[in-house]
Design an enzyme around this catalytic site. Structure first.
Site, PDB file in Angstrom:
ATOM      1  N   CYS A   1       0.839  -1.183   0.000  1.00  0.00           N
ATOM      2  CA  CYS A   1       0.000   0.000   0.000  1.00  0.00           C
ATOM      3  C   CYS A   1       0.887   1.251   0.000  1.00  0.00           C
ATOM      4  O   CYS A   1       1.821   1.363   0.789  1.00  0.00           O
ATOM      5  CB  CYS A   1      -0.901  -0.078   1.223  1.00  0.00           C
ATOM      6  SG  CYS A   1      -1.109   1.398   2.165  1.00  0.00           S
ATOM      7  N   GLU A   2       0.630   2.149  -0.938  1.00  0.00           N
ATOM      8  CA  GLU A   2       1.533   3.296  -1.078  1.00  0.00           C
ATOM      9  C   GLU A   2       1.374   4.316   0.039  1.00  0.00           C
ATOM     10  O   GLU A   2       2.203   5.202   0.190  1.00  0.00           O
ATOM     11  CB  GLU A   2       1.352   3.970  -2.446  1.00  0.00           C
ATOM     12  CG  GLU A   2       0.059   4.716  -2.620  1.00  0.00           C
ATOM     13  CD  GLU A   2      -0.052   5.358  -4.007  1.00  0.00           C
ATOM     14  OE1 GLU A   2       0.710   4.980  -4.917  1.00  0.00           O
ATOM     15  OE2 GLU A   2      -0.917   6.236  -4.165  1.00  0.00           O
ATOM     16  N   HIS A   3       0.297   4.203   0.822  1.00  0.00           N
ATOM     17  CA  HIS A   3       0.116   5.158   1.910  1.00  0.00           C
ATOM     18  C   HIS A   3       0.954   4.825   3.134  1.00  0.00           C
ATOM     19  O   HIS A   3       1.425   5.705   3.829  1.00  0.00           O
ATOM     20  CB  HIS A   3      -1.359   5.206   2.355  1.00  0.00           C
ATOM     21  CG  HIS A   3      -2.273   5.676   1.278  1.00  0.00           C
ATOM     22  ND1 HIS A   3      -3.488   5.092   1.019  1.00  0.00           N
ATOM     23  CD2 HIS A   3      -2.131   6.671   0.379  1.00  0.00           C
ATOM     24  CE1 HIS A   3      -4.058   5.716   0.001  1.00  0.00           C
ATOM     25  NE2 HIS A   3      -3.267   6.665  -0.399  1.00  0.00           N
ATOM     26  N   HIS A   4       1.087   3.535   3.426  1.00  0.00           N
ATOM     27  CA  HIS A   4       1.780   3.132   4.652  1.00  0.00           C
ATOM     28  C   HIS A   4       2.975   2.214   4.403  1.00  0.00           C
ATOM     29  O   HIS A   4       3.676   1.857   5.343  1.00  0.00           O
ATOM     30  CB  HIS A   4       0.806   2.399   5.592  1.00  0.00           C
ATOM     31  CG  HIS A   4      -0.395   3.203   5.985  1.00  0.00           C
ATOM     32  ND1 HIS A   4      -1.581   3.154   5.290  1.00  0.00           N
ATOM     33  CD2 HIS A   4      -0.583   4.096   6.986  1.00  0.00           C
ATOM     34  CE1 HIS A   4      -2.459   3.970   5.865  1.00  0.00           C
ATOM     35  NE2 HIS A   4      -1.884   4.563   6.885  1.00  0.00           N
TER      36      HIS A   4
ATOM     37  N   GLN B   1      -4.992  -0.436  -4.574  1.00  0.00           N
ATOM     38  CA  GLN B   1      -5.659  -1.603  -5.156  1.00  0.00           C
ATOM     39  C   GLN B   1      -6.426  -1.233  -6.430  1.00  0.00           C
ATOM     40  O   GLN B   1      -6.423  -1.981  -7.406  1.00  0.00           O
ATOM     41  CB  GLN B   1      -6.601  -2.237  -4.125  1.00  0.00           C
ATOM     42  CG  GLN B   1      -7.166  -3.559  -4.601  1.00  0.00           C
ATOM     43  CD  GLN B   1      -7.988  -4.260  -3.543  1.00  0.00           C
ATOM     44  OE1 GLN B   1      -7.729  -4.108  -2.351  1.00  0.00           O
ATOM     45  NE2 GLN B   1      -8.968  -5.026  -3.966  1.00  0.00           N
TER      46      GLN B   1
ATOM     47  N   HIS C   1      -5.910  -5.527   3.548  1.00  0.00           N
ATOM     48  CA  HIS C   1      -4.884  -4.490   3.699  1.00  0.00           C
ATOM     49  C   HIS C   1      -4.367  -4.484   5.128  1.00  0.00           C
ATOM     50  O   HIS C   1      -5.133  -4.250   6.065  1.00  0.00           O
ATOM     51  CB  HIS C   1      -5.473  -3.112   3.376  1.00  0.00           C
ATOM     52  CG  HIS C   1      -5.736  -2.923   1.915  1.00  0.00           C
ATOM     53  ND1 HIS C   1      -5.064  -1.991   1.155  1.00  0.00           N
ATOM     54  CD2 HIS C   1      -6.578  -3.563   1.079  1.00  0.00           C
ATOM     55  CE1 HIS C   1      -5.493  -2.057  -0.092  1.00  0.00           C
ATOM     56  NE2 HIS C   1      -6.420  -2.997  -0.170  1.00  0.00           N
TER      57      HIS C   1
ATOM     58  N   CYS D   1      -2.725  -2.292   6.521  1.00  0.00           N
ATOM     59  CA  CYS D   1      -2.890  -0.970   7.154  1.00  0.00           C
ATOM     60  C   CYS D   1      -4.266  -0.855   7.798  1.00  0.00           C
ATOM     61  O   CYS D   1      -4.514   0.054   8.593  1.00  0.00           O
ATOM     62  CB  CYS D   1      -2.672   0.148   6.141  1.00  0.00           C
ATOM     63  SG  CYS D   1      -3.862   0.190   4.797  1.00  0.00           S
TER      64      CYS D   1
HETATM   65  N1  LIG Z   1      -8.735   3.626  -1.937  1.00  0.00           N
HETATM   66  C1  LIG Z   1      -7.707   3.017  -1.334  1.00  0.00           C
HETATM   67  N2  LIG Z   1      -7.385   3.392  -0.082  1.00  0.00           N
HETATM   68  C2  LIG Z   1      -6.357   2.761   0.511  1.00  0.00           C
HETATM   69  C3  LIG Z   1      -5.636   1.718  -0.097  1.00  0.00           C
HETATM   70  N3  LIG Z   1      -4.700   1.307   0.788  1.00  0.00           N
HETATM   71  C4  LIG Z   1      -4.859   2.066   1.891  1.00  0.00           C
HETATM   72  N4  LIG Z   1      -5.861   2.943   1.736  1.00  0.00           N
HETATM   73  C5  LIG Z   1      -6.427   3.976   2.634  1.00  0.00           C
HETATM   74  O1  LIG Z   1      -5.728   5.192   2.537  1.00  0.00           O
HETATM   75  C6  LIG Z   1      -6.196   6.036   3.576  1.00  0.00           C
HETATM   76  C7  LIG Z   1      -5.132   6.994   4.043  1.00  0.00           C
HETATM   77  O2  LIG Z   1      -5.782   7.833   4.954  1.00  0.00           O
HETATM   78  P1  LIG Z   1      -5.058   8.874   5.916  1.00  0.00           P
HETATM   79  O3  LIG Z   1      -6.094   9.470   6.820  1.00  0.00           O
HETATM   80  O4  LIG Z   1      -4.206   9.779   5.085  1.00  0.00           O
HETATM   81  O5  LIG Z   1      -4.033   7.930   6.723  1.00  0.00           O
HETATM   82  P2  LIG Z   1      -4.171   7.382   8.222  1.00  0.00           P
HETATM   83  O6  LIG Z   1      -4.251   8.530   9.179  1.00  0.00           O
HETATM   84  O7  LIG Z   1      -3.039   6.429   8.465  1.00  0.00           O
HETATM   85  O8  LIG Z   1      -5.570   6.672   8.167  1.00  0.00           O
HETATM   86  P3  LIG Z   1      -6.123   5.368   8.946  1.00  0.00           P
HETATM   87  O9  LIG Z   1      -5.680   4.157   8.174  1.00  0.00           O
HETATM   88  O10 LIG Z   1      -7.626   5.533   8.912  1.00  0.00           O
HETATM   89  O11 LIG Z   1      -5.553   5.394  10.330  1.00  0.00           O
HETATM   90  C8  LIG Z   1      -6.721   5.085   4.647  1.00  0.00           C
HETATM   91  O12 LIG Z   1      -8.115   5.255   4.705  1.00  0.00           O
HETATM   92  C9  LIG Z   1      -6.364   3.686   4.100  1.00  0.00           C
HETATM   93  O13 LIG Z   1      -7.335   2.705   4.471  1.00  0.00           O
HETATM   94  C10 LIG Z   1      -6.010   1.344  -1.408  1.00  0.00           C
HETATM   95  O14 LIG Z   1      -5.436   0.463  -2.057  1.00  0.00           O
HETATM   96  N5  LIG Z   1      -7.052   2.015  -1.980  1.00  0.00           N
HETATM   97 ZN   LIG Z   2      -2.157   1.563   3.864  1.00  0.00          ZN
END
Ligand SMILES: Nc1nc2c(ncn2[C@@H]2O[C@H](COP(=O)(O)OP(=O)(O)OP(=O)(O)O)[C@@H](O)[C@H]2O)c(=O)[nH]1
Ligand SMILES: [Zn+2]
Length: 187
Positions: free
Chosen positions: A77-80, A119, A147, A149
């Site tokens: 996952c590119e966010h985490h 995804q 996921h 995360c």
């Molecule tokens: N649409 C989508 N969202 C993703 C994917 N992988 C992770 N995410 C979401 O990306 C979002 C990033 O949200 P942020 O609020 O910036 O990050 P955060 O504070 O770590 O959020 P939480 O996970 O809710 O604690 C989260 O809601 C994750 O669930 C993916 O493949 N697709």
């Molecule tokens: Zn993530």
């Protein structure tokens, strides 16, 4: 540009220091090197064009649906930068009998998965790649994934699955074909 393993090692050492660990203790001595090699493997798809696998094509008198199901997917996952993983299902209908090797479909999935991903984007990239390289009549891709995360941190919902689909060509325009594709994938 290839991958800068030394830079990854330095970064991992810094993270270990930053979290309050001692990167010089015995168990951690080789960790930066290991993590660098791991990233080299799990992000290898950044340094290839996965659609090139689909250059392997044969002519076969078959204009019906072909489905490769249950392809294991591991991506980050590119966010985490934590894994999401599950299964990909790819259905396509060739044009004028132009088919590819079954393993090549799995290689395309793997190539796009080995990148920092979303995804949704992964699902679309696989569909677009098969559609354009094979000039297919239609493509349907479904990915079901968990996921990390969302399971080991944050909202902590283990067992929740995210389903994404991408439909192209006749799967988009023809409702019967689309239903048949989804039904075969669900079997
Ligand atoms: N649409 C989508 N969202 C993703 C994917 N992988 C992770 N995410 C979401 O990306 C979002 C990033 O949200 P942020 O609020 O910036 O990050 P955060 O504070 O770590 O959020 P939480 O996970 O809710 O604690 C989260 O809601 C994750 O669930 C993916 O493949 N697709
Ligand atoms: Zn993530």
């Amino acid at each position: 540009m290839g991958m800068d393993l030394e830079k990854i090692e330095e970064a991992v050492t810094m993270i270990l220091e930053a979290i309050g660990e001692d990167p010089r203790r015995e168990g951690l001595l080789d960790t930066p090197k290991r993590v660098a090699r791991m990233y080299q493997e799990v992000f290898a798809g950044l340094h290839e064009d996965p659609s090139q696998h689909l250059k392997v094509q044969f002519s076969e008198d078959h204009e019906e649906m072909i489905i490769v199901k249950d392809i294991p997917v591991y991506s980050m996952c590119e966010h985490h930068l934590v894994p999401f993983y599950g299964k990909a299902h790819v259905a396509y209908i060739p044009r004028k009998g132009k088919v590819t090797g079954l393993s090549k479909i799995a290689r395309v999935v793997e190539g796009y998965a080995k990148r920092p991903q979303l995804q949704e984007r992964l699902t679309g990239q696989i569909a677009d790649s098969v559609m354009s390289m094979l000039n297919a009549r239609g493509v349907l891709v479904v990915i079901e994934a968990e996921h990390m995360c969302m399971t080991m941190r944050g909202v902590k919902k283990p067992g929740s699955m995210t389903l994404t689909s991408a439909v192209r060509g006749i799967f988009k325009t023809n409702e019967i074909t689309r239903s048949e594709g989804f039904a075969l994938i669900k079997q």
